[in-house]
Design a protein around this motif. Structure first.
Motif, PDB file in Angstrom:
ATOM      1  N   ARG A 203       2.186   5.616  -8.013  1.00 35.02           N
ATOM      2  CA  ARG A 203       0.720   5.935  -8.006  1.00 35.02           C
ATOM      3  C   ARG A 203       0.379   6.921  -9.302  1.00 35.02           C
ATOM      4  O   ARG A 203      -0.533   6.972  -9.878  1.00 35.02           O
ATOM      5  CB  ARG A 203       0.064   6.803  -6.848  1.00 35.02           C
TER       6      ARG A 203
ATOM      7  N   GLU B 156      -4.463   0.533  -3.097  1.00 36.64           N
ATOM      8  CA  GLU B 156      -4.237   1.648  -2.983  1.00 36.64           C
ATOM      9  C   GLU B 156      -4.308   2.643  -4.322  1.00 36.64           C
ATOM     10  O   GLU B 156      -4.979   3.622  -4.345  1.00 36.64           O
ATOM     11  CB  GLU B 156      -2.689   2.223  -2.468  1.00 36.64           C
TER      12      GLU B 156
ATOM     13  N   ASP C 277      -7.871   3.622  -4.821  1.00 30.35           N
ATOM     14  CA  ASP C 277      -8.347   4.482  -4.016  1.00 30.35           C
ATOM     15  C   ASP C 277      -9.061   4.130  -2.442  1.00 30.35           C
ATOM     16  O   ASP C 277     -10.210   4.509  -2.455  1.00 30.35           O
ATOM     17  CB  ASP C 277      -9.074   5.817  -4.258  1.00 30.35           C
TER      18      ASP C 277
ATOM     19  N   TYR D  83       0.736  -1.111  -0.007  1.00 26.51           N
ATOM     20  CA  TYR D  83      -0.012  -0.003  -0.065  1.00 26.51           C
ATOM     21  C   TYR D  83       0.726   1.234   0.089  1.00 26.51           C
ATOM     22  O   TYR D  83       0.727   2.167  -0.774  1.00 26.51           O
ATOM     23  CB  TYR D  83      -1.037  -0.133   1.419  1.00 26.51           C
TER      24      TYR D  83
ATOM     25  N   TRP E 172      -6.879   2.534   3.907  1.00 28.81           N
ATOM     26  CA  TRP E 172      -5.971   1.242   4.462  1.00 28.81           C
ATOM     27  C   TRP E 172      -6.647   0.627   5.593  1.00 28.81           C
ATOM     28  O   TRP E 172      -6.540  -0.617   5.828  1.00 28.81           O
ATOM     29  CB  TRP E 172      -4.673   2.033   4.690  1.00 28.81           C
TER      30      TRP E 172
ATOM     31  N   SER F   2       2.941   1.744  -3.186  1.00 29.12           N
ATOM     32  CA  SER F   2       1.950   2.429  -4.502  1.00 29.12           C
ATOM     33  C   SER F   2       1.801   3.889  -4.104  1.00 29.12           C
ATOM     34  O   SER F   2       1.905   4.751  -4.915  1.00 29.12           O
ATOM     35  CB  SER F   2       0.662   1.603  -4.447  1.00 29.12           C
ATOM     36  N   MET F   3       1.642   4.208  -2.950  1.00 26.71           N
ATOM     37  CA  MET F   3       1.283   5.727  -2.344  1.00 26.71           C
ATOM     38  C   MET F   3       2.452   6.391  -2.822  1.00 26.71           C
ATOM     39  O   MET F   3       2.576   7.649  -3.256  1.00 26.71           O
ATOM     40  CB  MET F   3       0.820   5.739  -0.920  1.00 26.71           C
TER      41      MET F   3
END
Length: 185
Positions: free
Chosen positions: A64, A127, A130, A56, A133, A59-60
């Motif tokens: 992204r 992630e 959208d 997560y 988490w 990716s963030m």
């Protein structure tokens, strides 16, 4: 992808932990099995949440902005590959613990980390789509813990067949169907 789809994906992925637990339970006596089931459930849940969070965050922080427009295709590829992997795993030997390995924390960490690897891809894909988490990681921890304990209690020294291997095949099939659903809808 809604919350129910995410929970179904987590249930399918947790069958890997359930198979390991079931195979281990076939090698342990009842007293050792009950104590070890809780230990294994904590290890599996912890590693699954940790690797999911790493995917997560990866990716963030990194890709992204590059892949946000292809989020369904990325999730499709990840789920399709994981589904095929799970269906193929039904014909190979799953990791398990024997009576002498109950206190082997190095093996527990290795098995937990290897079985948690797919959660990196799922964390990455969620992630990109959208999804929050916190609710996902909470469901992941609860499902992993519950299915691991269930796997331990389904297996015994007198078991002749491994029921969880069939569940793993069905889980892989469901993941493939959900992957196809992502690109159709």
């Amino acid at each position: 992808m809604g919350l129910i789809a995410v929970i179904i994906i987590f249930i399918c992925l947790c069958t890997d932990n359930m198979v390991t637990a079931n195979m281990s339970a076939m090698n342990l006596d009842p007293k050792t099995k009950s104590v070890f089931s809780i230990k294994a459930a904590f290890y599996f849940a912890g590693f699954n949440a940790l690797i999911f969070t790493a995917g997560y965050l990866f990716s963030m922080i990194f890709f992204r902005s590059y892949f946000v427009h292809a989020n369904n295709w990325i999730a499709f590829a990840f789920l399709l590959l994981l589904g095929i992997k799970y269906m193929l795993e039904t014909i190979e030997k799953s990791p398990s613990f024997k009576a002498g390995e109950v206190d082997d924390n190095k093996k527990m960490v290795r098995v937990s980390a290897l079985s948690a690897a797919p959660y990196f891809l799922v964390g990455y894909a969620l992630e990109l789509m959208d999804k929050g988490w916190f609710p996902q990681v909470l469901f992941l921890i609860v499902l992993t813990f519950g299915l691991t304990v269930l796997g331990f209690h389904l297996g015994s020294k007198t078991s002749k067949s491994i029921v969880t291997k069939k569940a793993e095949f069905v889980a892989g099939l469901i993941l493939v169907i959900m992957a196809i659903r992502l690109i159709i809808l």
